[in-house]
Each structure stands twice: as structure tokens, then as C-alpha cells.
Design a protein around this motif. Structure first.
Motif, PDB file in Angstrom:
ATOM      1  N   ARG A   5       0.869  -1.173   0.000  1.00 55.21           N
ATOM      2  CA  ARG A   5       0.000   0.000   0.000  1.00 55.21           C
ATOM      3  C   ARG A   5       0.909   1.227   0.000  1.00 55.21           C
ATOM      4  NH1 ARG A   5      -1.578  -3.518   3.864  1.00 55.21           N
ATOM      5  NH2 ARG A   5      -0.590  -2.227   5.477  1.00 55.21           N
ATOM      6  N   ALA A   6       0.837   2.030  -1.062  1.00 51.75           N
ATOM      7  CA  ALA A   6       1.753   3.158  -1.227  1.00 51.75           C
ATOM      8  C   ALA A   6       0.980   4.465  -1.295  1.00 51.75           C
ATOM      9  CB  ALA A   6       2.588   2.989  -2.497  1.00 51.75           C
ATOM     10  N   ALA A   7       1.542   5.504  -0.697  1.00 54.83           N
ATOM     11  CA  ALA A   7       0.953   6.837  -0.751  1.00 54.83           C
ATOM     12  C   ALA A   7       1.995   7.827  -1.241  1.00 54.83           C
ATOM     13  CB  ALA A   7       0.443   7.258   0.628  1.00 54.83           C
ATOM     14  N   VAL A   8       1.564   8.762  -2.085  1.00 53.12           N
ATOM     15  CA  VAL A   8       2.418   9.845  -2.575  1.00 53.12           C
ATOM     16  C   VAL A   8       1.761  11.157  -2.174  1.00 53.12           C
ATOM     17  CG1 VAL A   8       3.412  10.984  -4.593  1.00 53.12           C
ATOM     18  CG2 VAL A   8       3.250   8.474  -4.531  1.00 53.12           C
ATOM     19  N   CYS A   9       2.460  11.951  -1.372  1.00 52.79           N
ATOM     20  CA  CYS A   9       1.938  13.244  -0.944  1.00 52.79           C
ATOM     21  C   CYS A   9       2.745  14.349  -1.621  1.00 52.79           C
ATOM     22  CB  CYS A   9       2.032  13.378   0.573  1.00 52.79           C
ATOM     23  SG  CYS A   9       1.375  14.945   1.189  1.00 52.79           S
TER      24      CYS A   9
END
Length: 361
Positions: A168-172
Motif C-alpha cells: 500500500r503506497a501513498a504519494v503526498c
């Protein structure tokens, strides 16, 4: 050609003193070539360099994201390079420090740099060391080649962590680097991908490159932290790429990570970065990994970041030109800089198109 001829270039004389001038065409020294600049991207780092902090030396021609054609070879340089279409790695390593000896050139402590420490690509021509050239495949346009540097930076950040398709990856932060990072994560097969932006134009950009509305979170949402946890089934992100460089988003990154998660610090800091006691406890008790990333690997070997990018460009797996929102001529480059400085218009990538011929190839 050399110093007998003159060219137009944007010259930074001091902080907020950028002038379009007629200057001598640079003469390539030994182990250098003269590149006719075809396209030059404006990087977010160009804005403070030009308007707030200045460069390492003045006068200076800025611009480190550029591509072009080799038109002249310095002493001892193979003449077969003439006419070659090239991208340019802007960091010029010393080649002798401990990091350079390990081919970790991005960590060189005695480097020079095109566009910040010596003249770069915001002009008709630029002198470039042969070592810093990379030949372009036929399918890569000059505009795409001018985006090789930010693409390689995004890839370097991605490869700093061992990410797989199930993470599960997030890019902010959905500036150029963040959006390119999303492109490469998707191409690498990361399915559980969520992004955080702060503008409606960023949401539209995320949707345009393949994300659904459900994968987009907005920093203006007062329930942002809860929304991110909901997106990850309440578990948190396995990998969080912080591409902003602000306290609030760094806190969000730590808060949103799963136990054993990895935080990749990508964004240049906008100010001092402060870590609260609660966030520090989270790093300790959840055994988080925090890693920095800087520049990109350029080793002239098949496995480096630049060849990773070129391989995917050649195969049509990445379409960076989709992110070009503005194209300006050399003479009109100031307008592109001011759009980014003043944020008077929504933008993604502002590209200086110095010379167009045929289909830009």
C-alpha cells in the motif's frame, strides 16, 4: 563556432536580477561538447535560485533540465558525437572522492552542477562534459528528454525502498516529481496507490494519468488522516513518499504509516523541519524506516536510474509529455518562471521550447 559567435541566454546576475542577453557562445574544452539546446524544463528549484537565494556564482545561465543536439566537439572528443541527440545528467562529479570511486556519483561532495554552479541550459547553446551525455532513443522527443532528470529523480526515490505490487503506497505532493513518481509506481505494478494533493488541478492530473477519484485525497479535507487510513483498510501505508517538504505533510506521513512502514523523504524542505514527541514515539514503537533520497544514479551502466527511464520511454510505457502544461519560447521564458513563482495559473510542467524541428525528434 565558439566565442566568436554570440547567442541569446538568460543570465542571472544576482538575486532577482535575470536578464535576456547576447553572450558569447561557449567554447567546449577538452572532454566537452557544445550542445544546441532544443528543450529546457523549468524546475521548482529554479524559482528560489533565481528570485530568493541566488546561485553559487554570478553571473550564471540557469537551467539544469535540458536536451539538445551535439554541434561541436572539444579537443580530443570523438567527432562521431556530432549530430547526436542527447539528454544531459546535470551533476558533474569530481570522480575521485570515496563516493565517486563507488560510482555513487549523486553523493559526490566535490561536484559541480550545470545550471547552478556553472552555466546551464537557459540559452541557445551549452558546453557539456562528454561524460554527462546520454544518447536518446529515436522514440524520445527533445521535450521528453528534457524531463529525464526529474523522471530519474522520481525513479531514484522509488528504488530507495523495496516496493512490490502488493504494498500500500501513498504519494503526498503532486508537483512534477510526485506525478512522475505516480507514473512509475503504476508502471511497476503498484496497485494499492493513493495520492495526496491540494488543488483541483492536481486531482484532475492524477485522474488523467490513471488514478480513480477514490485514490485521491485532499489536504483541505479536515478528515484527511482518517481518509488515508480508510483507503488502506485501517492498516496504514506500507510506503509513504513525502514530496512536499513541510512539517504538516511530514507529520501526515508518519501518522499514516503502517507498523514497519517506510517513509521516503523526497521534497526539499520549505523551512526547518520539526518532529513532535508523538511522531517520534510512532517512529520508535512502530519500527518505521525513514530514508532520504537525493538526485539519481547515473553510472553509464544498464542498471542506473537514467537507463531505467530510457528503457520505459523506448517501450512506450511512460508518457511524461502528458504533464507539460505550458510551452514557452526562449524569449518568453520569464513568463514561465513567473507563472511558477506567482502561481497565477495552474501548472504541472513548464517547458522551454528553444528550437523545434520536424516532430521534435
Amino acid at each position: 563556432m565558439g566565442g566568436e559567435c554570440r547567442m541569446k541566454a538568460w543570465v542571472l546576475h544576482d538575486v532577482n536580477d535575470l536578464r535576456l542577453e547576447e553572450v558569447p557562445v561557449p567554447e567546449p574544452a577538452g572532454k566537452e561538447v557544445l550542445v544546441k539546446v532544443k528543450a529546457a524544463g523549468i524546475c521548482g528549484s529554479d524559482i528560489p535560485r533565481i528570485y530568493r537565494t541566488g546561485a553559487h556564482a554570478h553571473p550564471l545561465i540557469p537551467g539544469h533540465e535540458f536536451s539538445g543536439e551535439v554541434v561541436e566537439a572539444g579537443a580530443g572528443v570523438d567527432k562521431s558525437l556530432l549530430g547526436r541527440r542527447v539528454g544531459i545528467f546535470p551533476l558533474i562529479p569530481c570522480r575521485s572522492c570515496s563516493f565517486c570511486r563507488k560510482k555513487q556519483y549523486e553523493l559526490c561532495r566535490n561536484y559541480s552542477y550545470l545550471g547552478s554552479r556553472r552555466d546551464g541550459g537557459f540559452g541557445k547553446y551549452a558546453a557539456v562534459p562528454v561524460w554527462n551525455l546520454i544518447a536518446l532513443p529515436d522514440k524520445a522527443s527533445y521535450e521528453e528528454a528534457a524531463m529525464l532528470e526529474p523522471m530519474a529523480v522520481a525513479v531514484h526515490a522509488m528504488r530507495r525502498v523495496r516496493i512490490n505490487g502488493e504494498d500500500r503506497a501513498a504519494v503526498c505532493g503532486l508537483g512534477t516529481i510526485g506525478l512522475l513518481l505516480v507514473m512509475f509506481l503504476r508502471e511497476a505494478g503498484v496497485k494499492n496507490l493513493f495520492v495526496v494533493g491540494n488543488k483541483d488541478s492536481q486531482r484532475r492530473a492524477a485522474e488523467r494519468i490513471g488514478l480513480s477519484q477514490d485514490q485521491y485525497c485532499d489536504t483541505r479535507d479536515p478528515e484527511l488522516g482518517r481518509r488515508l487510513l480508510d483507503c488502506t483498510g485501517g492498516l496504514g501505508a506500507d510506503v509513504f513518499f513525502e514530496c512536499v517538504g513541510k512539517n504538516e505533510t511530514y507529520d501526515l506521513a508518519v501518522e499514516s504509516l503502517a507498523t514497519g512502514g517506510r517513509l521516503v523523504a523526497v521534497g526539499n524542505p520549505a523551512s526547518d523541519m520539526l518532529l513532535s514527541k508523538d511522531r517520534y514515539w510512532k517512529i520508535l514503537r512502530s519500527q518505521l524506516t525513514v530514508t532520504g533520497t537525493w538526485n539519481s544514479s547515473f553510472t553509464h551502466e544498464p542498471g542506473d536510474d537514467w537507463r531505467y527511464v530510457l528503457d520505459r520511454l523506448s517501450e512506450g510505457k511512460i508518457a511524461p509529455a502528458e504533464l507539460i502544461s505550458h510551452r514557452v519560447s526562449l524569449e518568453d521564458l520569464r513568463r514561465g518562471l513567473e507563472i511558477m513563482r506567482d502561481k497565477t495559473e495552474d501548472y504541472e510542467k513548464v517547458m522551454g521550447v528553444m528550437e523545434v524541428s520536424g516532430d521534435d525528434r
